[in-house]
Design an enzyme around this catalytic site. Structure first.
Site, short mmCIF file in Angstrom:
data_model
loop_
_atom_site.label_atom_id
_atom_site.label_comp_id
_atom_site.label_asym_id
_atom_site.label_seq_id
_atom_site.Cartn_x
_atom_site.Cartn_y
_atom_site.Cartn_z
N ASN A 282 0.89 -1.15 0.08
CA ASN A 282 -0.02 -0.06 -0.08
C ASN A 282 0.63 1.34 -0.07
O ASN A 282 2.02 1.13 0.17
CB ASN A 282 -0.75 0.07 1.15
CG ASN A 282 -0.11 -0.18 2.42
OD1 ASN A 282 0.18 -1.35 3.02
ND2 ASN A 282 0.20 0.68 3.03
N ASP A 327 -5.31 0.84 1.54
CA ASP A 327 -4.30 -0.07 2.23
C ASP A 327 -4.43 -1.41 1.40
O ASP A 327 -4.00 -2.46 1.89
CB ASP A 327 -4.94 -0.32 3.76
CG ASP A 327 -3.98 -1.20 4.31
OD1 ASP A 327 -2.71 -1.42 3.90
OD2 ASP A 327 -4.56 -1.94 5.33
N CYS A 629 -0.66 0.67 21.47
CA CYS A 629 -0.89 -0.81 21.67
C CYS A 629 -1.52 -1.73 21.33
O CYS A 629 -1.21 -2.99 21.44
CB CYS A 629 -1.14 -0.68 23.49
SG CYS A 629 -0.78 0.92 24.18
N HIS A 633 -1.97 -5.69 22.02
CA HIS A 633 -2.59 -6.00 23.25
C HIS A 633 -4.37 -5.80 22.68
O HIS A 633 -5.02 -6.36 23.57
CB HIS A 633 -2.30 -4.97 24.26
CG HIS A 633 -1.30 -5.16 24.85
ND1 HIS A 633 -1.14 -6.21 25.75
CD2 HIS A 633 0.00 -4.53 24.74
CE1 HIS A 633 0.40 -5.92 26.24
NE2 HIS A 633 0.79 -5.02 25.55
N MET A 672 7.88 -6.67 24.49
CA MET A 672 7.28 -5.49 24.85
C MET A 672 7.78 -4.26 24.69
O MET A 672 8.97 -3.93 25.40
CB MET A 672 6.72 -5.48 26.22
CG MET A 672 6.28 -4.42 27.02
SD MET A 672 4.61 -3.64 26.21
CE MET A 672 4.75 -2.08 26.84
C1 HEC Z 1 4.59 -5.20 19.42
C2 HEC Z 1 3.74 -5.77 20.58
C3 HEC Z 1 3.43 -4.89 21.72
C4 HEC Z 1 2.92 -3.61 21.77
C5 HEC Z 1 2.76 -2.72 20.65
C6 HEC Z 1 2.76 -3.17 23.18
N1 HEC Z 1 2.95 -4.20 23.87
FE1 HEC Z 1 2.60 -4.39 25.94
N2 HEC Z 1 3.26 -6.26 25.84
C7 HEC Z 1 3.71 -7.07 24.69
C8 HEC Z 1 4.10 -8.29 25.22
C9 HEC Z 1 4.62 -9.42 24.05
C10 HEC Z 1 3.99 -8.40 26.78
C11 HEC Z 1 4.45 -9.73 27.50
C12 HEC Z 1 5.83 -9.68 27.75
C13 HEC Z 1 5.83 -10.90 28.81
O1 HEC Z 1 6.04 -12.05 28.35
O2 HEC Z 1 6.00 -10.52 29.89
C14 HEC Z 1 3.50 -7.23 27.12
C15 HEC Z 1 3.42 -7.01 28.24
C16 HEC Z 1 2.79 -5.67 28.65
C17 HEC Z 1 2.52 -5.25 30.33
C18 HEC Z 1 2.95 -6.38 31.37
C19 HEC Z 1 1.50 -7.03 31.59
C20 HEC Z 1 1.51 -8.09 32.67
O3 HEC Z 1 0.56 -8.56 33.21
O4 HEC Z 1 2.93 -8.58 32.69
C21 HEC Z 1 1.98 -4.04 30.12
C22 HEC Z 1 1.65 -3.13 31.37
C23 HEC Z 1 2.06 -3.43 28.82
N3 HEC Z 1 2.55 -4.54 28.01
C24 HEC Z 1 1.43 -2.28 28.40
C25 HEC Z 1 1.54 -1.87 27.03
C26 HEC Z 1 0.95 -0.38 26.71
C27 HEC Z 1 0.53 0.53 27.70
C28 HEC Z 1 1.40 -0.35 25.38
C29 HEC Z 1 1.01 0.88 24.40
C30 HEC Z 1 1.58 2.10 24.85
C31 HEC Z 1 2.04 -1.64 25.11
N4 HEC Z 1 2.14 -2.63 25.98
C32 HEC Z 1 2.37 -1.96 23.64
C33 HEC Z 1 3.67 -6.52 23.36
C34 HEC Z 1 3.34 -5.51 23.06
#
Ligand code: HEC
Length: 716
Positions: A282, A327, A629, A633, A672
């Site tokens: 895209n 897209d 996020c 998520h 993350m």
């Molecule tokens: C590219 C993928 C991705 C993005 C984009 C992302 N996350 Fe995550 N996030 C993850 C992954 C994968 C985990 C789990 C990591 C682990 O195995 O503990 C995680 C874990 C977390 C956790 C911990 C949760 C727990 O109970 O352990 C928080 C809080 C969190 N993310 C907040 C955010 C927020 C707020 C945003 C946006 C600002 C965001 N994440 C964007 C992939 C992402």
């Protein structure tokens, strides 16, 4: 690859919307004549003992010529072994060469496994998540790898192309294919051809990205050539005559927006003519009004581009969506085949791109032979065969900004999960998605639109502003057997949810496909009758492969859901929990007797949050920030397997822990990403949003009608 929706007054992105160690090789003869020995595995007529490329061979038919597993024997097909994988992307296409299975899971963590026993031989971790910086925010992970002459090739999220010794797992060479600080990333498989390896990248949804592919010498990693898919700044001069030509189809200061056209997934190769075919993506941003003053075809967006393999020189192109603004991609897999059409033998290239048509193209000349709809299409009435151009419908370009009901939706009638072509039945088997998007651009103008840095969505349209009127046909999927000569369906089967798995056809008369609900199926290729089913206990979306070890035919597929198919619960209405879902390699053979452990149904708990005080204004701001996020998520903070469900997490209640993870990057190595630019006030709003969504989920789950969450809630 993206979509944004406006819901409850805020925007939400919805993913509706890719030698030095020759002496170490045991086969010295092969090492001395890499061309022929390696080609034997990769030409379309090879014997099927190996599955040595993403689509098995250069022509990417995803077809196995093996037939020991067939209509008569398939009821004996059983699990030979399984291998549990750690959290992270497992939706990836494996390879099998000389009895060893190779695949890249997570962020390009490559494993070699004994294909007969499942014993892990080596693991290579390029530490891509740690190296990716903001590129990790488009967290896809690897969808496939390549092989050549004793080397395995993987692309990484941070842009490296790495060659690994297939015997030892040691890195042989590594090349950074991206440019410092750009928003590109690699998720698609590299492709090997004639001793070279070529790789593209993604990034046209999130960056001012100008697409390209780069070819390297497979043995040394030396860069051979680079082909840009859209023109750059004219003041800097164009790289080649193709770019001079392409620039005439762009307006305004397109180069400041990058332009897009990334080759994030599909590449095939015809060794007879030394032609490489690229499927381009895209525009960046999507909206042509913003990108190119709403003018021009914008070459080579959403096109199939043919290049000379040895030089990377342009040969021809066919553009499926002139002036792309939805897209729409032509980045879906392409099958090469020899067909008889109107009594004449034709060398064709076939593709079901996102836009809902199925195209058959003469791969020598690039001329369109035929194109027909495989799903509901609202943006065009038909493709004019004489001009090769679509005839667009009024309103399709949302001329006054008002939302247009776009079928197929921006995530496409077909995504990256590959189709298969069977030379046996001369049918193409396509994982079709019947989906819609509401797309418009009210309030977005060239004057007020600003590019947002840091791998945020940059699409310049509004998505999801209006509910889909034809809702009853939306978010469905099918396995479609399509006759490419007659351009019509032979058979079609509904499949669960809006996503279904990549496909393999075999000479045993079988079509293998996994489903989002956890079934892995074999169908009869002629009529779609289901002949075999295996309960995988986890979504099966990755493409299966087949190969032979010591005279026995095997079938392998990986299970698990991750970013890509699982951003929106509307599209995958099954309980898939990040922490507990099974991510596995499953390998089958006749009379296989292995058993999977009983599958765990994800029991998400909704712990009470007595200290929570609602603040809708702050939660509204948090919802807008959640655009960062949701690719992982989930839309509306409803996670579908790619990352933990933050509504059920205790972390949002703890300001320090939340800050440490989100702003501080405490979990980067687990995938993350770090968001260092978010202020403490932003984090407060995000926490408020997540806790208010948790309160809602808890109420639904613990109330009288737990319809939203097909999970087992814990309600004290
Ligand atoms: C590219 C993928 C991705 C993005 C984009 C992302 N996350 Fe995550 N996030 C993850 C992954 C994968 C985990 C789990 C990591 C682990 O195995 O503990 C995680 C874990 C977390 C956790 C911990 C949760 C727990 O109970 O352990 C928080 C809080 C969190 N993310 C907040 C955010 C927020 C707020 C945003 C946006 C600002 C965001 N994440 C964007 C992939 C992402």
């Amino acid at each position: 690859m993206w979509a944004l929706s406006r819901k409850a007054g805020h925007r939400q992105a919805a993913m509706l919307g890719g030698m030095l160690l020759l002496a170490a090789c045991s086969d010295q003869k092969e090492a001395k004549s890499p061309g022929t020995a390696n080609d034997a595995h990769l030409i379309d007529t090879s014997d099927g003992a190996n599955w040595a490329a993403f689509g098995r061979t250069y022509g990417e038919q995803h077809y196995s010529p093996l037939h020991e597993i067939n209509e008569n024997t398939v009821d004996r097909l059983g699990l030979a072994w399984f291998l549990d994988l750690p959290p992270g992307n497992s939706v990836t296409g494996p390879l099998a060469i000389d009895g060893t299975l190779y695949f890249a899971a997570g962020y390009s963590v490559v494993r070699a496994v004994d294909a007969a026993t499942g014993r892990v031989l080596w693991t290579f971790d390029p530490k891509a998540a740690e190296a990716a910086g903001t590129r990790l925010r488009q967290g896809w992970g690897s969808r496939g790898i390549a092989w050549w002459n004793g080397l395995i090739f993987t692309g990484t999220q941070d842009g490296r192309l790495i060659a690994i010794n297939a015997k030892t797992g040691a890195e042989v060479w590594s090349a950074q294919t991206l440019q410092e600080g750009d928003d590109r990333f690699i998720s698609g498989p590299p492709r090997v051809f004639a001793g070279k390896v070529v790789i593209g990248h993604g990034g046209a949804d999130s960056g001012a990205t100008r697409g390209y592919v780069t070819a390297y010498d497979a043995a040394s990693g030396r860069q051979l050539w680079r082909f840009w898919t859209v023109p750059g700044d004219p003041a800097k001069g164009f790289e080649n005559p193709a770019m001079t030509m392409a620039a005439k189809t762009w307006s305004g200061k397109w180069w400041t927006h990058g332009g897009g056209g990334t080759v994030w997934n599909a590449i095939t190769y015809d060794p007879d003519t030394d032609t490489l075919f690229l499927g381009t993506g895209n525009g960046a941003p999507w909206n042509r009004k913003i990108r190119s003053e709403d003018k021009g075809d914008n070459l080579f967006l959403s096109s199939i581009v043919a290049l000379e393999g040895k030089s990377g020189r342009y040969k021809w192109h066919y553009q499926v969506n002139p002036g792309e603004t939805w897209d729409y991609n032509a980045s879906m897999d392409m099958q090469l085949a020899d067909l008889t059409i109107d009594g004449k033998p034709r060398k064709v290239l076939m593709q079901a791109p996102k836009n809902g048509f199925f195209y058959v193209i003469d791969r020598i000349t690039g001329k369109l032979i035929s194109a027909q709809k495989i799903t509901k299409v609202t943006w065009a009435s038909h493709i004019d065969i004489a001009t090769g151009r679509p005839v667009e419908t009024p309103g399709a370009r949302f001329p006054n900004g008002q939302p247009f009901e776009l079928w197929p939706g921006n995530m496409g009638a077909h995504s990256w999960m590959p189709s298969a072509y069977s030379p046996r039945t001369r049918l193409v088997y396509i994982p079709v998605r019947d989906t819609a998007s509401s797309i418009g651009d009210a309030g977005i103008t060239a004057a007020n639109w600003r590019f947002r840095p840091g791998n945020q969505p940059n699409i310049a349209v509004n998505l999801g502003v209006r509910p889909i009127a034809d809702a009853q046909h939306n978010n469905k999927s099918r396995l479609l057997a399509w006759d490419p000569v007659l351009q019509r369906a032979r058979w079609s089967l509904p499949t669960p949810g809006a996503w279904n798995g990549g496909i393999m056809a075999t000479d045993g008369g079988l079509v293998f496909q996994g489903q989002a609900d956890g079934a892995f199926n074999a169908y009869r290729d002629t009529d779609g009758k289901r002949l075999w089913q295996f309960a995988a206990g986890a979504p099966v979306l990755a493409p299966p492969i087949s190969y032979r070890v010591k005279g026995l035919q095997y079938v392998t597929v990986l299970t698990g859901a991750s970013t890509g198919a699982t951003m929106n619960q509307q599209e995958i209405p099954f309980p898939i929990d990040y922490r507990t879902q099974a991510r596995r390699v499953l390998t089958f053979r006749l009379d296989g007797k292995a058993q999977l452990p009983p599958s765990q149904v994800a029991a998400i708990e909704w712990p009470a949050d007595p200290d929570f005080k609602a603040d809708p204004v702050s939660a509204g701001r948090g919802a807008a920030l959640f655009v960062h996020c949701m690719v992982c998520h989930g839309v509306g903070a409803v996670a579908v397997g790619a990352a933990p469900d933050l509504r059920a997490s205790l972390v949002p209640r703890d300001a320090e822990a939340f800050k440490q993870i989100v702003q501080g990057g405490g979990l980067v190595s687990a995938g993350m990403p770090r968001f260092s630019e978010l202020s403490d006030a932003d984090l407060k709003d995000l926490r408020q949003y997540l806790r208010s969504e948790a309160a809602k989920a808890r109420k639904t789950a613990c109330g009288t009608s737990p319809t939203v969450q097909p999970r087992q809630p814990h309600c004290e």
